[in-house]
Design an enzyme around this catalytic site. Structure first.
Site, mmCIF file in Angstrom:
data_model
loop_
_atom_site.group_PDB
_atom_site.id
_atom_site.type_symbol
_atom_site.label_atom_id
_atom_site.label_comp_id
_atom_site.label_asym_id
_atom_site.label_seq_id
_atom_site.Cartn_x
_atom_site.Cartn_y
_atom_site.Cartn_z
ATOM 1 N N GLU A 49 0.862 -1.179 0.000
ATOM 2 C CA GLU A 49 0.000 0.000 0.000
ATOM 3 C C GLU A 49 0.898 1.229 0.000
ATOM 4 O O GLU A 49 1.719 1.416 0.900
ATOM 5 C CB GLU A 49 -0.926 0.014 1.219
ATOM 6 C CG GLU A 49 -2.066 -0.974 1.117
ATOM 7 C CD GLU A 49 -3.090 -0.822 2.220
ATOM 8 O OE1 GLU A 49 -2.883 0.002 3.137
ATOM 9 O OE2 GLU A 49 -4.094 -1.546 2.179
ATOM 10 N N ASP A 60 -5.398 9.095 9.425
ATOM 11 C CA ASP A 60 -3.998 8.821 9.752
ATOM 12 C C ASP A 60 -3.635 9.388 11.111
ATOM 13 O O ASP A 60 -3.943 10.539 11.431
ATOM 14 C CB ASP A 60 -3.075 9.425 8.696
ATOM 15 C CG ASP A 60 -3.324 8.837 7.320
ATOM 16 O OD1 ASP A 60 -3.502 7.607 7.257
ATOM 17 O OD2 ASP A 60 -3.359 9.592 6.341
ATOM 18 N N TYR A 175 -10.661 -3.732 3.480
ATOM 19 C CA TYR A 175 -9.754 -3.361 4.563
ATOM 20 C C TYR A 175 -10.593 -3.068 5.803
ATOM 21 O O TYR A 175 -11.331 -2.082 5.837
ATOM 22 C CB TYR A 175 -8.965 -2.132 4.120
ATOM 23 C CG TYR A 175 -7.859 -1.651 5.038
ATOM 24 C CD1 TYR A 175 -7.913 -1.777 6.415
ATOM 25 C CD2 TYR A 175 -6.732 -1.033 4.508
ATOM 26 C CE1 TYR A 175 -6.909 -1.324 7.243
ATOM 27 C CE2 TYR A 175 -5.707 -0.562 5.314
ATOM 28 C CZ TYR A 175 -5.818 -0.711 6.687
ATOM 29 O OH TYR A 175 -4.813 -0.247 7.497
#
Length: 272
Positions: A49, A60, A175
């Site tokens: 990734e 993040d 995911y």
């Protein structure tokens, strides 16, 4: 089938857990990113990734935010990310590459132009954090038309109706975000992950990768008992930023090799 499908199908047949590391393009430099990617593959990465640096991330944690800030300070753009993939394809035609990032850089380039360049560069999948499935149907269809997998996130709080929508649109793998927080957090609830994956599998037939909290061989093995793939990002970035840039690839690869060894031991793969 693109590289993701081929790779994950082969791992499933061999009863092995896929290992998917994440790195931010351009941290500590574009040239270093190419060497880091190669080092991760040598260490046992099955899919890479590749993060697209962005100034205003929402998922993040601080470690990956720092990596994006360093990359943006280096002037790294989405075009540079695609150039890195093109260069990587010159040395590795087999390892799947997934771009992970946010909508703004893609829309600034133009969605159709981005997809065309992604295809030409050798991208295999795209995960856009802020494209929910309800608003990504046209984008997902365009990617699929070019044999690029649209990959989606599912969180602990995702309701079944949205999981069903993800199942309809997603390709490659799904995911699962293992916690209600940001990347790099440490409170991994393995039992909770197992329960949610069972719920997701009622709708999703694709392989399931799990990330956002896997930091060591023990947590990787615990997740591998339930998931098809283990995704690790923040911990690798910490290795990259922990010393001289010229040795970043070696540090990242050496650390990832410990995860590969743990997964292989769990899966009954003989040591090399």
């Amino acid at each position: 089938m693109n590289r993701i499908d081929i790779t994950l199908a082969a791992l499933k047949a061999a009863q092995r857990t896929a290992l998917i590391p994440y790195v931010t393009t351009g941290d500590p430099s574009l040239a270093a990113t190419q060497e880091i990617m190669a080092s991760l593959v040598r260490a046992g990465a099955d899919v890479i990734e590749l993060g697209v640096p962005f100034s205003d991330p929402m998922a993040d944690g601080p470690v990956i935010q720092r990596a994006s800030e360093r990359a943006l300070a280096n002037g790294v753009s989405l075009g540079d990310v695609l150039d890195v993939v093109t260069a990587f394809r010159g040395r590795d035609a087999a390892t799947p590459v997934v771009l992970m990032g946010y909508a703004n850089p893609i829309e600034a380039m133009g969605v159709e132009a981005f997809v065309a360049r992604a295809k030409a560069s050798g991208v295999d999948g795209v995960l856009v954090v802020d494209y929910p499935p309800e608003e990504a149907q046209a984008f997902a269809a365009l990617l699929a038309k070019h044999d690029i997998a649209p990959i989606f996130l599912v969180a602990p709080t995702t309701p079944e109706a949205r999981i069903a929508e993800v199942a309809r649109l997603a390709r490659g793998y799904v995911y699962y975000v293992s916690l209600t927080g940001v990347t790099g957090a440490g409170h991994l609830d393995t039992a909770g992950v197992a329960r949610k994956l069972a719920e997701i599998r009622r709708h999703v037939r694709l392989p399931l990768g799990v990330g956002f909290g896997i930091r060591d061989p023990e947590s990787a093995k615990a997740i591998a008992a339930h998931a098809d793939a283990v995704v690790i990002g923040s911990r690798i970035i910490q290795e990259i930023e922990s010393g001289p840039a010229q040795a970043a690839a070696a540090r990242a690869g050496a650390w990832l090799a410990t995860i590969r060894a743990a997964l292989d031991a769990r899966d009954g793969v003989p040591a090399a």
